[in-house]
Design a protein around this motif. Structure first.
Motif, PDB file in Angstrom:
ATOM      1  N   ALA A 344      -3.539  -2.555  -6.275  1.00  0.00           N
ATOM      2  CA  ALA A 344      -3.931  -1.147  -6.282  1.00  0.00           C
ATOM      3  C   ALA A 344      -2.738  -0.213  -6.115  1.00  0.00           C
ATOM      4  N   GLU A 345      -1.832  -0.550  -5.200  1.00  0.00           N
ATOM      5  CA  GLU A 345      -0.681   0.321  -4.942  1.00  0.00           C
ATOM      6  C   GLU A 345       0.227   0.421  -6.162  1.00  0.00           C
ATOM      7  N   ASN A 369      -7.750   2.934 -12.383  1.00  0.00           N
ATOM      8  CA  ASN A 369      -7.696   1.533 -11.962  1.00  0.00           C
ATOM      9  C   ASN A 369      -7.386   1.403 -10.476  1.00  0.00           C
ATOM     10  N   ALA A 370      -6.482   2.260  -9.990  1.00  0.00           N
ATOM     11  CA  ALA A 370      -6.147   2.245  -8.562  1.00  0.00           C
ATOM     12  C   ALA A 370      -7.373   2.587  -7.722  1.00  0.00           C
ATOM     13  N   ILE A 371      -8.133   3.603  -8.162  1.00  0.00           N
ATOM     14  CA  ILE A 371      -9.333   4.014  -7.420  1.00  0.00           C
ATOM     15  C   ILE A 371     -10.353   2.881  -7.367  1.00  0.00           C
ATOM     16  N   LEU A 372     -10.583   2.227  -8.492  1.00  0.00           N
ATOM     17  CA  LEU A 372     -11.551   1.120  -8.527  1.00  0.00           C
ATOM     18  C   LEU A 372     -11.146   0.006  -7.564  1.00  0.00           C
ATOM     19  N   GLU A 375     -11.461   1.138  -3.845  1.00  0.00           N
ATOM     20  CA  GLU A 375     -12.848   1.192  -3.388  1.00  0.00           C
ATOM     21  C   GLU A 375     -13.304  -0.135  -2.795  1.00  0.00           C
ATOM     22  N   GLN A 376     -12.696  -1.227  -3.226  1.00  0.00           N
ATOM     23  CA  GLN A 376     -13.080  -2.546  -2.726  1.00  0.00           C
ATOM     24  C   GLN A 376     -12.480  -2.843  -1.346  1.00  0.00           C
ATOM     25  N   GLY A 377     -11.291  -2.316  -1.085  1.00  0.00           N
ATOM     26  CA  GLY A 377     -10.635  -2.658   0.176  1.00  0.00           C
ATOM     27  C   GLY A 377     -10.195  -1.490   1.021  1.00  0.00           C
ATOM     28  N   ARG A 386      -9.072  10.239  -5.511  1.00  0.00           N
ATOM     29  CA  ARG A 386      -9.997  10.902  -6.427  1.00  0.00           C
ATOM     30  C   ARG A 386      -9.975  12.425  -6.212  1.00  0.00           C
ATOM     31  N   GLN A 387      -9.920  12.844  -4.937  1.00  0.00           N
ATOM     32  CA  GLN A 387      -9.854  14.267  -4.636  1.00  0.00           C
ATOM     33  C   GLN A 387      -8.555  14.881  -5.164  1.00  0.00           C
TER      34      GLN A 387
END
Length: 395
Positions: A344-345, A369-372, A375-377, A386-387
């Motif tokens: 994610a990073e 992709n990072a947001i998805l 959201e898992q971890g 997202r904001q």
């Protein structure tokens, strides 16, 4: 040449099938010593064709492993734990080494799956079925001491090692450590051994590192320094002692001392892939101290040693981003993501750099992709990201 797998197990039903599947067509015999399972572990082992023996656990790994060795009939012994697997690519090399006449023991490279700190180690897990080879130490049991004693009496033998990763180990991931209460068990066992062997460099390294990891930094540093004083030419152990002192001094924010220990560790004459953690941590400290070019060199050296080190590509990307080397940074993040698709990073920082160079659509894709993945971890980070995209008018 017959090869025997030798294992000790307890309640390993979740991991044992994967382990045995990796060796069932490689070894000629599987010896499994069960130390008191209450699940289907013995049944699973028998399904794979293993010879299963029962053993009453006595809180000493070396006694259990030596008992398992008594049942082995092969010419060579391969030792695995249930949370380890043998890599397919190493099999031809392993068989060639065992077929040679000169080796008594062959060290294997083990990779800690998912580890960011010290991802590789050299383990003495493949050895000739010699009557005088035995395990010692109640935790992190090793055959090394007995092998050294044999070499003094029988100098015709050699110790070798195989290049390339031979064993994948999943047991040091945080979830596995917590689930199995590994730290508490290890500490109790090693403290008992230390009481009668206060200057053993190996136990000073392992227990000292565990103390540092669990927040007992002063106790850990005392043991690690004691180990260095007692350690002579056991370079792999000396590396670990300096490496973990580097971690300890970093925790104390004494960065210059930490850098000194990492640099000392790197200079030791050991297999280069074992130095990966020291190079990576050194890069992070040099970056924090403002030596960006030094940090870049450390990360580049780590990646020369292991081009598949995803964390190294990410860290090099961060340095390149700071140095405004955006094209290089993008390439680094993309390599990290290719090696670790759930990074994610790396996606997040790829989004930042793509935006800097004007690739808006590529930036949005990377951020999504990072947001998805966050959201898992890390849902809070996903919400923050997202904001931020909304405020920039990108979504």
């Amino acid at each position: 040449m017959n090869l025997s797998l030798c294992m000790i197990v307890k309640n390993e039903a979740a991991t044992l099938p994967k382990c045995l599947s990796s060796v069932v067509n490689v070894v000629d015999e599987m010896v499994v010593l069960d130390t008191g399972s209450s699940d289907r572990t013995p049944h699973i082992a028998r399904e794979f064709g293993a010879k299963v023996y029962d053993f009453v656990w006595c809180n000493d790994f070396s006694i259990a492993r030596n008992t398992a060795l008594k049942y082995v009939t092969g010419d060579w012994v391969l030792v695995l734990d249930a949370d380890e697997t043998l890599t397919p690519g190493i099999v031809p090399h392993l068989k060639n080494a065992a077929a040679s006449e000169e080796y008594l023991l062959v060290n294997l490279v083990r990779q800690e799956v998912g580890a960011e700190q010290s991802p590789y180690s050299l383990v003495s897990r493949l050895f000739r079925h010699h009557p005088d080879i035995r395990f010692e130490r109640p935790y992190h049991a090793l055959v090394d001491d007995s092998v050294s004693a044999i070499l003094q009496k029988e100098p015709q033998w050699q110790i070798g090692y195989l290049q390339g990763v031979a064993i994948l180990h999943a047991g040091y991931q945080k979830s596995a450590i917590a689930q199995n209460n590994k730290y508490a068990k290890a500490q109790a066992t090693m403290e008992g051994f230390l009481a009668t062997h206060p200057h053993d460099p190996y136990v000073c390294s392992k227990l000292g590192a565990l103390y540092v990891e669990t927040g007992k930094i002063d106790q850990g540093m005392e043991l690690l320094k004691r180990g260095i004083s007692a350690c002579e030419e056991e370079y792999e152990i000396l590396y670990e002692l300096h490496y973990h002192l580097g971690i300890a001094y970093s925790r104390l924010k004494n960065y210059q001392q930490a850098i000194t220990h990492y640099e000392t560790a790197i200079k030791l004459p050991i297999y280069p892939i074992l130095k990966l953690g020291a190079y990576n941590n050194l890069g992070s400290l040099l970056k924090a101290s403002g030596d960006l070019n030094g940090a870049k060199k450390a990360y580049e050296t780590a990646l020369k040693i292991d081009p598949k080190f995803a964390t190294g590509h990410y860290n090099l990307g961060m340095i390149c981003k700071t140095l405004n080397l955006f094209t290089e940074a993008i390439a680094c993040y993309q390599k990290a993501i290719k090696l670790k698709p759930n990074y994610a990073e790396a996606y997040q920082n790829l989004g930042v750099v793509q935006l800097k160079v004007g690739n808006v659509q590529a930036s949005i894709t990377a951020f999504k992709n990072a947001i998805l993945l966050h959201e898992q971890g890390n849902p809070e980070e996903a919400m923050r990201l997202r904001q931020g995209l909304r405020e920039m008018g990108l979504v």
